[in-house]
Each structure stands twice: as structure tokens, then as C-alpha cells.
Design a protein around this motif. Structure first.
Motif, PDB file in Angstrom:
ATOM      1  N   ALA A 122       0.465  -0.831  -0.112  1.00  0.00           N
ATOM      2  CA  ALA A 122       0.411  -0.156   0.212  1.00  0.00           C
ATOM      3  C   ALA A 122       0.350   1.508   0.042  1.00  0.00           C
ATOM      4  O   ALA A 122       1.451   0.941   0.602  1.00  0.00           O
ATOM      5  CB  ALA A 122      -0.725  -0.175   0.862  1.00  0.00           C
ATOM      6  N   ARG A 123       1.332   1.957  -0.908  1.00  0.00           N
ATOM      7  CA  ARG A 123       2.000   3.100  -1.725  1.00  0.00           C
ATOM      8  C   ARG A 123       0.623   3.778  -1.221  1.00  0.00           C
ATOM      9  O   ARG A 123      -0.123   3.832  -1.858  1.00  0.00           O
ATOM     10  CB  ARG A 123       2.644   2.836  -2.545  1.00  0.00           C
ATOM     11  CG  ARG A 123       3.971   1.560  -2.667  1.00  0.00           C
ATOM     12  CD  ARG A 123       3.814   2.144  -3.620  1.00  0.00           C
ATOM     13  NE  ARG A 123       5.164   3.193  -4.305  1.00  0.00           N
ATOM     14  CZ  ARG A 123       5.733   2.377  -5.595  1.00  0.00           C
ATOM     15  NH1 ARG A 123       5.756   1.429  -6.346  1.00  0.00           N
ATOM     16  NH2 ARG A 123       6.228   3.978  -5.847  1.00  0.00           N
ATOM     17  N   LEU A 124       1.399   5.506  -0.545  1.00  0.00           N
ATOM     18  CA  LEU A 124       1.150   6.742  -0.902  1.00  0.00           C
ATOM     19  C   LEU A 124      -0.183   6.784  -2.032  1.00  0.00           C
ATOM     20  O   LEU A 124      -1.666   7.249  -1.989  1.00  0.00           O
ATOM     21  CB  LEU A 124       1.557   8.029  -0.431  1.00  0.00           C
ATOM     22  CG  LEU A 124       0.404   8.839   0.829  1.00  0.00           C
ATOM     23  CD1 LEU A 124      -0.556   8.921   1.469  1.00  0.00           C
ATOM     24  CD2 LEU A 124       1.762  10.125   0.936  1.00  0.00           C
ATOM     25  N   ALA A 125       1.028   7.579  -2.928  1.00  0.00           N
ATOM     26  CA  ALA A 125       0.149   7.245  -3.860  1.00  0.00           C
ATOM     27  C   ALA A 125      -1.139   6.738  -4.800  1.00  0.00           C
ATOM     28  O   ALA A 125      -2.516   7.324  -5.356  1.00  0.00           O
ATOM     29  CB  ALA A 125       0.924   7.518  -5.311  1.00  0.00           C
ATOM     30  N   GLN A 126      -1.355   5.368  -4.230  1.00  0.00           N
ATOM     31  CA  GLN A 126      -2.283   4.568  -4.901  1.00  0.00           C
ATOM     32  C   GLN A 126      -3.752   4.650  -3.469  1.00  0.00           C
ATOM     33  O   GLN A 126      -4.868   5.117  -3.972  1.00  0.00           O
ATOM     34  CB  GLN A 126      -1.469   2.909  -4.377  1.00  0.00           C
ATOM     35  CG  GLN A 126      -0.711   2.908  -5.123  1.00  0.00           C
ATOM     36  CD  GLN A 126       0.353   1.181  -4.488  1.00  0.00           C
ATOM     37  OE1 GLN A 126      -0.098   0.366  -3.690  1.00  0.00           O
ATOM     38  NE2 GLN A 126       0.110   0.437  -5.889  1.00  0.00           N
ATOM     39  N   VAL A 127      -3.445   4.916  -2.510  1.00  0.00           N
ATOM     40  CA  VAL A 127      -4.710   4.253  -1.302  1.00  0.00           C
ATOM     41  C   VAL A 127      -4.947   6.579  -1.764  1.00  0.00           C
ATOM     42  O   VAL A 127      -6.309   6.513  -1.272  1.00  0.00           O
ATOM     43  CB  VAL A 127      -3.382   4.994   0.437  1.00  0.00           C
ATOM     44  CG1 VAL A 127      -4.361   5.315   1.080  1.00  0.00           C
ATOM     45  CG2 VAL A 127      -3.619   3.328   0.076  1.00  0.00           C
ATOM     46  N   GLU A 128      -4.372   7.456  -1.600  1.00  0.00           N
ATOM     47  CA  GLU A 128      -4.743   9.181  -2.645  1.00  0.00           C
ATOM     48  C   GLU A 128      -5.306   8.796  -3.377  1.00  0.00           C
ATOM     49  O   GLU A 128      -6.732   9.119  -3.640  1.00  0.00           O
ATOM     50  CB  GLU A 128      -3.877   9.596  -2.001  1.00  0.00           C
ATOM     51  CG  GLU A 128      -3.647   9.792  -0.954  1.00  0.00           C
ATOM     52  CD  GLU A 128      -2.484  11.333  -1.197  1.00  0.00           C
ATOM     53  OE1 GLU A 128      -1.660  11.368  -1.635  1.00  0.00           O
ATOM     54  OE2 GLU A 128      -2.203  12.210   0.351  1.00  0.00           O
ATOM     55  N   LYS A 129      -5.235   7.588  -4.252  1.00  0.00           N
ATOM     56  CA  LYS A 129      -6.056   7.993  -6.124  1.00  0.00           C
ATOM     57  C   LYS A 129      -7.585   6.982  -5.760  1.00  0.00           C
ATOM     58  O   LYS A 129      -9.135   7.228  -5.865  1.00  0.00           O
ATOM     59  CB  LYS A 129      -4.990   7.037  -6.850  1.00  0.00           C
ATOM     60  CG  LYS A 129      -5.371   6.604  -8.030  1.00  0.00           C
ATOM     61  CD  LYS A 129      -3.988   6.373  -9.173  1.00  0.00           C
ATOM     62  CE  LYS A 129      -5.499   5.734 -10.118  1.00  0.00           C
ATOM     63  NZ  LYS A 129      -5.012   4.580 -11.033  1.00  0.00           N
ATOM     64  N   ALA A 130      -7.069   5.702  -5.057  1.00  0.00           N
ATOM     65  CA  ALA A 130      -8.185   4.836  -4.420  1.00  0.00           C
ATOM     66  C   ALA A 130      -9.290   5.916  -4.054  1.00  0.00           C
ATOM     67  O   ALA A 130     -10.116   6.010  -3.626  1.00  0.00           O
ATOM     68  CB  ALA A 130      -7.756   4.076  -3.235  1.00  0.00           C
ATOM     69  N   TRP A 131      -8.853   6.758  -2.562  1.00  0.00           N
ATOM     70  CA  TRP A 131      -9.707   7.847  -1.736  1.00  0.00           C
ATOM     71  C   TRP A 131     -10.406   8.948  -2.953  1.00  0.00           C
ATOM     72  O   TRP A 131     -11.863   8.876  -2.145  1.00  0.00           O
ATOM     73  CB  TRP A 131      -8.821   8.763  -0.506  1.00  0.00           C
ATOM     74  CG  TRP A 131      -9.540   9.498   0.538  1.00  0.00           C
ATOM     75  CD1 TRP A 131      -9.322  10.667   0.497  1.00  0.00           C
ATOM     76  CD2 TRP A 131     -10.384   9.068   1.461  1.00  0.00           C
ATOM     77  NE1 TRP A 131     -10.094  11.017   0.917  1.00  0.00           N
ATOM     78  CE2 TRP A 131     -10.616   9.617   2.158  1.00  0.00           C
ATOM     79  CE3 TRP A 131     -10.579   7.280   1.344  1.00  0.00           C
ATOM     80  CZ2 TRP A 131     -10.737  10.102   3.418  1.00  0.00           C
ATOM     81  CZ3 TRP A 131     -11.079   7.268   2.526  1.00  0.00           C
ATOM     82  CH2 TRP A 131     -11.770   7.755   3.601  1.00  0.00           C
ATOM     83  N   ASP A 132      -9.944   8.915  -3.649  1.00  0.00           N
ATOM     84  CA  ASP A 132      -9.938   9.674  -5.224  1.00  0.00           C
ATOM     85  C   ASP A 132     -11.630   9.377  -6.356  1.00  0.00           C
ATOM     86  O   ASP A 132     -12.105   9.940  -5.754  1.00  0.00           O
ATOM     87  CB  ASP A 132      -9.671  10.832  -5.930  1.00  0.00           C
ATOM     88  CG  ASP A 132      -8.308  12.120  -5.085  1.00  0.00           C
ATOM     89  OD1 ASP A 132      -8.520  12.055  -4.080  1.00  0.00           O
ATOM     90  OD2 ASP A 132      -7.903  11.434  -5.331  1.00  0.00           O
TER      91      ASP A 132
ATOM     92  N   VAL B  54     -12.796  -6.099  -2.189  1.00  0.00           N
ATOM     93  CA  VAL B  54     -11.247  -6.363  -2.163  1.00  0.00           C
ATOM     94  C   VAL B  54     -11.008  -5.119  -3.593  1.00  0.00           C
ATOM     95  O   VAL B  54     -11.579  -5.438  -4.252  1.00  0.00           O
ATOM     96  CB  VAL B  54     -10.566  -7.487  -2.284  1.00  0.00           C
ATOM     97  CG1 VAL B  54      -9.445  -7.285  -2.309  1.00  0.00           C
ATOM     98  CG2 VAL B  54     -11.285  -8.375  -2.002  1.00  0.00           C
ATOM     99  N   TRP B  55     -10.235  -4.206  -2.328  1.00  0.00           N
ATOM    100  CA  TRP B  55     -10.062  -3.365  -3.421  1.00  0.00           C
ATOM    101  C   TRP B  55      -8.621  -3.064  -4.624  1.00  0.00           C
ATOM    102  O   TRP B  55      -7.310  -3.982  -3.540  1.00  0.00           O
ATOM    103  CB  TRP B  55      -9.888  -1.791  -3.091  1.00  0.00           C
ATOM    104  CG  TRP B  55      -9.426  -0.472  -3.734  1.00  0.00           C
ATOM    105  CD1 TRP B  55      -8.073  -0.089  -3.522  1.00  0.00           C
ATOM    106  CD2 TRP B  55     -10.250   0.879  -4.475  1.00  0.00           C
ATOM    107  NE1 TRP B  55      -8.175   0.850  -5.329  1.00  0.00           N
ATOM    108  CE2 TRP B  55      -9.433   1.519  -4.948  1.00  0.00           C
ATOM    109  CE3 TRP B  55     -11.573   1.039  -4.338  1.00  0.00           C
ATOM    110  CZ2 TRP B  55     -10.329   2.149  -5.604  1.00  0.00           C
ATOM    111  CZ3 TRP B  55     -12.245   1.588  -4.502  1.00  0.00           C
ATOM    112  CH2 TRP B  55     -11.541   2.642  -6.010  1.00  0.00           C
ATOM    113  N   ASN B  56      -8.261  -3.863  -5.732  1.00  0.00           N
ATOM    114  CA  ASN B  56      -7.365  -3.749  -6.488  1.00  0.00           C
ATOM    115  C   ASN B  56      -6.646  -2.122  -6.420  1.00  0.00           C
ATOM    116  O   ASN B  56      -6.840  -2.088  -7.953  1.00  0.00           O
ATOM    117  CB  ASN B  56      -7.429  -5.115  -7.516  1.00  0.00           C
ATOM    118  CG  ASN B  56      -6.432  -5.578  -7.759  1.00  0.00           C
ATOM    119  OD1 ASN B  56      -4.773  -5.078  -8.239  1.00  0.00           O
ATOM    120  ND2 ASN B  56      -5.842  -6.806  -9.352  1.00  0.00           N
ATOM    121  N   PRO B  57      -5.461  -2.226  -5.823  1.00  0.00           N
ATOM    122  CA  PRO B  57      -5.264  -0.460  -6.765  1.00  0.00           C
ATOM    123  C   PRO B  57      -4.905  -0.802  -7.899  1.00  0.00           C
ATOM    124  O   PRO B  57      -4.203   0.295  -8.589  1.00  0.00           O
ATOM    125  CB  PRO B  57      -3.244  -0.843  -5.500  1.00  0.00           C
ATOM    126  CG  PRO B  57      -3.401  -1.802  -5.361  1.00  0.00           C
ATOM    127  CD  PRO B  57      -4.433  -2.809  -5.186  1.00  0.00           C
TER     128      PRO B  57
END
Ligand code: 13P
Ligand code: SF4
Length: 391
Positions: free
Chosen positions: A127-137, A220-223
């Protein structure tokens, strides 16, 4: 400085890009064959006295754990680090995310040292920050973000903990995941959803087996897929949005081995860590953190039989400490955590002897903003009511 958006395993970085270790070791790393390593570690510890506090995670090698002032699971070690404001040097025998948490929870003058910077965690790297922020958006675009509380397992980078801190979320460990999820689900009323990072198995096992959610309510969220591979309807119906991460060690245990062992060993008790797959946990008799596993074996009657699904250093140590109990490993193959094992006696001696000389090597420092935001999420965890029965 450890919060850049890069995987936590800094292989190939630093002054020797071709080195597997990728870590600059000023001076010489002692040879593993040096017969004086134990004496050297003892002498360095004695010289450093109360200035030094050595923390050892239960998955560390015996050669290292013998020098730990305290041992524990990641929750206990976080609390132990926070409780020693007088120690100038905290040497963390564990992995990178644990040392980051210790740095966040200790004072600015205290220095946290990780004896080998290559001791990362493959799960935390998922879980990398850029991936998680993209998921949040994407959750905002799907119209559900307002209902979502992010919860991250301790096994994540400081940047992910900071993300949770600034978005109303919390950190949890394997020993308090149940109370952390109860807290999270109480934050936004009956329609609250949780985004659980980065271990899908701990999230699923806790939501289904402890909180009574159904498997259908877990998605399941697949980044690596657009919108996590989920439709807006699936997100609207979900209660648990599980990040597609897992532990490469605990993910190996499989239900068929449990069946085989039960057929061979009468009255077998199966005891597993909640990072194991749901199918494995369903077949186990008991599930809990490393601290829970240890306490369970200590309390078990002589002659009882146990198959344990967690990292092999710990299982071996338990078997050696309890020769009156029949303790076995729940896998056909050797299953160490390779990054935990990076911390060996030569690296520990190297780190301690440098501290004796006044050189702080391999210091883990989280930048101030990340630290402040991650601290919010960690303090929410430390303030959670009571503890799970799994402690
Ligand atoms: P606990 O220390 O929380 O039991 O977690 C196990 C683990 O995988 C640590 O890396
Ligand atoms: Fe990470 Fe799993 Fe190793 Fe723990 S055991 S450090 S979760 S890879």
C-alpha cells in the motif's frame, strides 16, 4: 527521511547500487563467523547502559532476541518504546514500519536505529501513498467517501498512517483490530464503511469472525485495476473495503495442511495468526496475535499438541521453550520472514559498536508533518477502550 513514495525495501539504493543490501555500513560489518560476536554485543550494551533500549519483535532470530531488553508483538513494542523517554537510543530489532512507529511515539531527542535498513515488510510495501490517495479520490467519485473511515494495520508505512490520521482514521494491530474496527464503525453512523489497509486477511477475519459482518459485505480493492476493480453498486453495498495486500509469510498456510495434520495427530489444536487466509482461520481452533499465541502455549497443559501458523523463528522458540508440549509448524516447508531475518548478530553488533563510538547509524526519522499526522492515528489506537480478548 523515510516517507517518500517509494517501496520500503531500499534495495539497490545508496552508495553501492549493485549491493543487495543497498545500505551503507560505515566501517566494517563484522563477519558472521566472528566467534566474539556475542561478547562484543554484550560489551557494547554494557557500555551504553541506560542510554540504550533494545526492542525485539517475536519473529527475530534467537541470536538477536537474546539482546532485547523487551520482546513483544507490534502493539506491545509500540507501547514499550513510548514508555522509555529516558533512553537516548532505541535499537529496533524488527522491521522498518515498526521502527518508524517507534520514532513517531518517542521524543525528538531520542534516536531510533534499525540495524539493517533492508528489513522492510512486503505487506507494508503493498500500500503506497499515491495508490491510496488515488483510491480515496475514486471513493469520492463513487459518492461513498463521506461514509468511509480508513483503518490501517500497524504493518504500513508512516505515510499511510498519516493518511489515516488526517482523514479521521486509526491504526490497529493484530491484538486490537476488533476494538479498532468497532471504533471505526461508530464514527459515521449506521452506514459507515471501513477502508482497511493493507492486509485484506486481517480485515476480513476481524470483520466477519469478530464483528459478524458477512463475506458479501467485504469487497477487495485492487490498486492495479481502475476504480479498484469495483463497481459503484459494489462499493455502495460494502461495509469493508479491503485493500488487496497480504503477508507473504502468513499467506502461505493452507487449509489442506490442517486437514492432514488433524488426520495424523490426535487432539490437535490449531493456533494461527489473523494474517492467515480466511479459509485457514476458519479451520483453526484459536486465532490471535503473536503475544496471544505465546500466552496460549504457556498456558497449555503438558502433553497437548499444537500446530502453529505463524513465523518460524517464533514457533521454533516456543517448541524449544516447551519440550513437554508437542509443538509443530503448520506448513510443509520452511517459512521464515526473510526481512525480519535481515537483522542478524553482525548488524546488531555493528549498530551497537557505532553507538558506543557516538555514531548513530541507520537512524529512522519520519519527517515532522508525516509524524504529526501519523501520531493522531496512533494515539487514537492507544486510547481505544480496553483490549481485545486476543491480547
Ligand atoms: P504482530 O506483532 O502484531 O502479531 O504482527 C505480526 C507481524 O506480522 C509483524 O510483522
Ligand atoms: Fe511483513 Fe509478514 Fe514479515 Fe510481518 S511476517 S514483517 S507482515 S512480511
Amino acid at each position: 527521511m523515510t516517507t517518500v513514495d517509494l517501496p520500503l525495501l531500499p534495495l539497490g539504493r545508496g552508495t553501492d547500487p549493485l549491493s543487495e543490501r543497498g545500505v551503507e555500513c560505515p566501517g566494517d560489518l563484522p563477519a558472521p563467523s566472528d566467534p566474539d560476536l556475542v561478547a562484543r554485543a554484550q560489551a557494547a550494551k554494557e557500555k551504553l547502559g541506560d542510554k540504550l533500549f533494545v526492542l525485539g519483535h517475536h519473529y527475530q532470530r534467537d541470536e538477536v532476541i537474546q539482546f532485547a531488553d523487551v520482546t513483544g508483538d507490534s502493539f506491545k513494542l509500540a507501547r514499550d518504546a513510548a514508555a522509555r523517554p529516558d533512553a537516548e537510543y532505541i535499537v529496533f530489532c524488527g522491521v522498518h514500519f515498526m521502527a518508524e512507529s517507534a520514532d513517531i511515539l518517542t521524543g525528538p531527542e531520542q534516536k531510533v536505529v534499525l540495524p539493517d535498513l533492508a528489513a522492510g515488510c512486503s505487506m507494508a510495501d503493498m500500500a503506497r501513498l499515491a495508490q491510496v490517495e488515488k483510491a480515496w479520490d475514486a471513493l469520492a467519485a463513487a459518492g461513498v467517501q463521506d461514509q468511509v473511515v480508513p483503518v490501517t494495520y500497524m504493518n504500513s508505512s508512516a505515510a499511510i498512517k498519516a493518511f489515516c490520521g488526517r482523514n479521521g482514521g486509526v491504526v490497529c494491530t493484530s491484538s486490537n483490530a476488533e476494538v479498532a474496527l468497532e471504533w471505526a464503525f461508530a464514527q459515521k453512523g449506521p452506514d459507515t464503511k471501513v477502508l482497511f489497509l493493507p492486509d485484506q486477511h486481517l480485515g476480513r477475519n476481524t470483520a466477519v469472525l469478530e464483528l459478524g459482518h458477512s463475506l458479501d459485505q467485504c469487497v477487495v480493492w485492487n490498486p492495479f485495476k481502475a476504480d479498484g476493480g469495483l463497481t459503484a453498486e459494489e462499493l455502495a453495498d460494502a461495509r469493508m473495503i479491503l485493500w488487496k495486500g497480504h503477508c507473504s509469510v502468513h499467506g502461505r498456510f493452507s487449509p489442506d495442511v490442517i486437514d492432514e495434520l488433524r488426520a495424523k495427530v490426535p487432539d490437535l489444536n490449531v493456533l494461527v495468526h489473523p494474517e492467515c487466509q480466511h479459509e485457514v482461520v476458519l479451520k483453526a481452533d484459536l486465532v490471535g496475535s503473536t503475544e496471544f499465541i505465546i500466552k496460549t502455549i504457556e498456558a497449555a497443559p503438558a502433553g497437548s499438541s499444537w500446530a502453529i501458523g505463524t513465523e518460524l523463528n517464533l514457533v521454533q522458540r516456543l517448541a524449544n521453550a516447551h519440550p513437554d508440549k508437542n509443538i509443530m509448524f503448520l506448513d510443509r516447508n520452511v517459512c521464515y520472514c526473510s526481512t525480519m531475518n535481515r537483522i542478524d548478530l553482525p548488524h546488531l553488533v555493528w549498530a551497537l559498536e557505532n553507538l558506543v563510538e557516538g555514531r548513530v547509524v541507520n537512524q529512522i526519522e519520519v519527517d515532522p508533518q508525516t509524524e504529526a499526522e501519523a501520531l493522531v492515528a496512533l494515539e487514537r489506537m492507544l486510547a481505544l477502550p480496553g483490549k481485545s480478548h486476543k491480547d
